[in-house]
Design an enzyme around this catalytic site. Structure first.
Site, PDB file in Angstrom:
ATOM      1  N   ASP A   1      -5.542  -1.531  -0.823  1.00  0.00           N
ATOM      2  CA  ASP A   1      -5.952  -1.766   0.560  1.00  0.00           C
ATOM      3  C   ASP A   1      -6.647  -0.508   1.075  1.00  0.00           C
ATOM      4  O   ASP A   1      -5.989   0.468   1.443  1.00  0.00           O
ATOM      5  CB  ASP A   1      -4.710  -2.092   1.394  1.00  0.00           C
ATOM      6  CG  ASP A   1      -4.962  -2.070   2.890  1.00  0.00           C
ATOM      7  OD1 ASP A   1      -6.087  -2.393   3.289  1.00  0.00           O
ATOM      8  OD2 ASP A   1      -4.029  -1.727   3.640  1.00  0.00           O
ATOM      9  N   HIS A   2      -7.978  -0.502   1.069  1.00  0.00           N
ATOM     10  CA  HIS A   2      -8.773   0.630   1.530  1.00  0.00           C
ATOM     11  C   HIS A   2      -9.713   0.188   2.639  1.00  0.00           C
ATOM     12  O   HIS A   2     -10.137  -0.968   2.681  1.00  0.00           O
ATOM     13  CB  HIS A   2      -9.631   1.188   0.393  1.00  0.00           C
ATOM     14  CG  HIS A   2      -8.886   2.024  -0.597  1.00  0.00           C
ATOM     15  ND1 HIS A   2      -9.502   2.971  -1.385  1.00  0.00           N
ATOM     16  CD2 HIS A   2      -7.573   2.071  -0.929  1.00  0.00           C
ATOM     17  CE1 HIS A   2      -8.612   3.558  -2.174  1.00  0.00           C
ATOM     18  NE2 HIS A   2      -7.439   3.017  -1.911  1.00  0.00           N
TER      19      HIS A   2
ATOM     20  N   ASN B   1      -9.123   6.882   4.483  1.00  0.00           N
ATOM     21  CA  ASN B   1      -8.900   5.591   5.118  1.00  0.00           C
ATOM     22  C   ASN B   1      -8.211   5.704   6.469  1.00  0.00           C
ATOM     23  O   ASN B   1      -8.390   4.838   7.329  1.00  0.00           O
ATOM     24  CB  ASN B   1      -8.050   4.709   4.200  1.00  0.00           C
ATOM     25  CG  ASN B   1      -8.705   4.460   2.863  1.00  0.00           C
ATOM     26  OD1 ASN B   1      -9.773   3.868   2.800  1.00  0.00           O
ATOM     27  ND2 ASN B   1      -8.081   4.932   1.794  1.00  0.00           N
TER      28      ASN B   1
ATOM     29  N   SER C   1       1.763   6.784   0.968  1.00  0.00           N
ATOM     30  CA  SER C   1       1.551   7.590   2.176  1.00  0.00           C
ATOM     31  C   SER C   1       0.087   7.701   2.555  1.00  0.00           C
ATOM     32  O   SER C   1      -0.237   8.260   3.597  1.00  0.00           O
ATOM     33  CB  SER C   1       2.159   8.983   1.993  1.00  0.00           C
ATOM     34  OG  SER C   1       1.626   9.631   0.856  1.00  0.00           O
ATOM     35  N   GLY C   2      -0.832   7.184   1.727  1.00  0.00           N
ATOM     36  CA  GLY C   2      -2.215   7.032   2.128  1.00  0.00           C
ATOM     37  C   GLY C   2      -3.110   8.217   1.845  1.00  0.00           C
ATOM     38  O   GLY C   2      -2.688   9.243   1.308  1.00  0.00           O
ATOM     39  N   GLU C   3      -4.379   8.045   2.214  1.00  0.00           N
ATOM     40  CA  GLU C   3      -5.411   9.073   2.071  1.00  0.00           C
ATOM     41  C   GLU C   3      -6.160   9.212   3.393  1.00  0.00           C
ATOM     42  O   GLU C   3      -6.408   8.227   4.085  1.00  0.00           O
ATOM     43  CB  GLU C   3      -6.412   8.715   0.968  1.00  0.00           C
ATOM     44  CG  GLU C   3      -5.820   8.557  -0.416  1.00  0.00           C
ATOM     45  CD  GLU C   3      -5.495   7.111  -0.744  1.00  0.00           C
ATOM     46  OE1 GLU C   3      -5.910   6.205   0.023  1.00  0.00           O
ATOM     47  OE2 GLU C   3      -4.819   6.879  -1.754  1.00  0.00           O
TER      48      GLU C   3
ATOM     49  N   THR D   1       2.591   3.654 -10.761  1.00  0.00           N
ATOM     50  CA  THR D   1       1.896   4.917 -10.868  1.00  0.00           C
ATOM     51  C   THR D   1       0.590   4.683 -11.601  1.00  0.00           C
ATOM     52  O   THR D   1       0.267   3.550 -11.960  1.00  0.00           O
ATOM     53  CB  THR D   1       2.773   5.987 -11.554  1.00  0.00           C
ATOM     54  OG1 THR D   1       2.137   7.270 -11.470  1.00  0.00           O
ATOM     55  CG2 THR D   1       3.046   5.637 -13.012  1.00  0.00           C
TER      56      THR D   1
END
Length: 324
Positions: free
Chosen positions: A37-38, A108, A103-105, A187
């Site tokens: 999901d980006h 985004n 925890s995302g980037e 992973t």
């Protein structure tokens, strides 16, 4: 027996074509599928980033495959909205959907205008999101004040059984830190030793449930073409954490990846024109102890995806299963 899945790369492929690819993957004999999901692609020239939640509704309807997704609640997507989306997908496709929470980037998440927290704060925020999402999926009304805020939220349309919420982790430290709440692990990597360390850290910390590994690969007519494909379509793989977490635009990541060496690309992606080399490398990774290996062909062109699906369906997947 290990399951072998098709990774649907929203960052590279328009959603309508991606749906055709995943249907073809089921027909070719893949066992499962997943996506991320980006909001943004990793590189500007990748050029796509469809809304995964909407696309999954179509993909679950168009196939019989079990699907998973990697998503990051807490900033761009509020955990209540995430819980509602997960509940709807699972209600429509009982037993066929899991969600990996990370925890995302910044790439985004920066779009909210809120500051991008440090890694430890993001980890604590994720734990709060997991607690909220689990309570909502259990039918509870939730109010929460912490790193996230929730006011009297309830999800009304619930599945008979909630989806598995699994941890997305790229390091042994993260895998261990998430083991207490996760229903499983996913992973990414192509080095058996590094993948084994992540999985071992998760299990040693009490982590339960199935373990999945995402593997990037480049299959082309020649080795040189496979390497060129990787450099053109997925050189972002040479940019590792924490840079990949903290760079906030595709342009910034492209600048960082511009000097990627051939060796760096080969460390991140299995690059070969020989299906048997892909088979053997994937078998080594499966032998680490993963319940599922999710395969991403980095070439974005339709012909590259179709050739990968067909070659793996006709030859590689049967040989992998026959060796178990």
């Amino acid at each position: 027996m290990t399951a072998y899945g098709y990774h649907s790369s929203h960052e590279q492929i328009p959603p309508s074509r991606l749906l055709r690819h995943v249907v073809r993957a089921q027909e070719a004999g893949f066992d499962a599928a997943m996506c991320s999901d980006h909001l943004s692609p990793w590189l500007p020239e990748q050029g796509h980033s469809g809304y995964a939640f909407a696309w999954l509704g179509a993909a679950l309807q168009a196939t019989d495959l079990p699907f998973g997704m990697v998503t990051a609640p807490g900033q761009r997507t509020h955990p209540v909205t995430t819980a509602q989306a997960l509940a709807t997908l699972t209600e429509m496709a009982p037993g066929r959907f899991w969600a990996a929470l990370g925890s995302g980037e910044a790439m985004n998440e920066h779009i909210t205008g809120d500051p991008w927290p440090d890694h430890e704060t993001r980890r604590r925020r994720l734990h709060e999101c997991v607690e909220v999402i689990r309570a909502l999926l259990a039918g509870e009304e939730v109010t929460h004040h912490g790193l996230i805020t929730v006011d009297r939220a309830r999800v009304w349309s619930l599945p008979a059984e909630p989806p598995a919420l699994i941890a997305a982790a790229v390091s042994p430290e993260s895998a261990a830190a998430h083991a207490g709440w996760a229903d499983g692990l996913i992973t990414v990597g192509s080095d058996p030793r590094a993948a084994a360390e992540v999985l071992a850290a998760y299990r040693e910390a009490g982590g339960r449930g199935p373990a999945r590994l995402q593997v990037h690969l480049a299959l082309a007519s020649t080795d040189d073409e496979a390497l060129a494909m990787t450099r053109r379509h997925w050189r972002n793989a040479a940019v590792t954490a924490p840079d990949s977490w903290d760079l906030d635009t595709p342009e910034a990541l492209a600048d960082r990846a511009a000097g990627a060496t051939d060796e760096q690309l080969r460390q991140a992606v299995i690059i070969s024109s020989d299906p048997s080399i892909h088979r053997d490398r994937i078998a080594q990774l499966a032998d680490v102890g993963f319940d599922a290996v999710m395969l991403h062909q980095v070439g974005a062109d339709a012909a590259d995806q179709e050739a990968f699906i067909d070659v793996f369906g006709e030859r590689v997947l049967p040989e992998l299963r026959g060796a178990e």
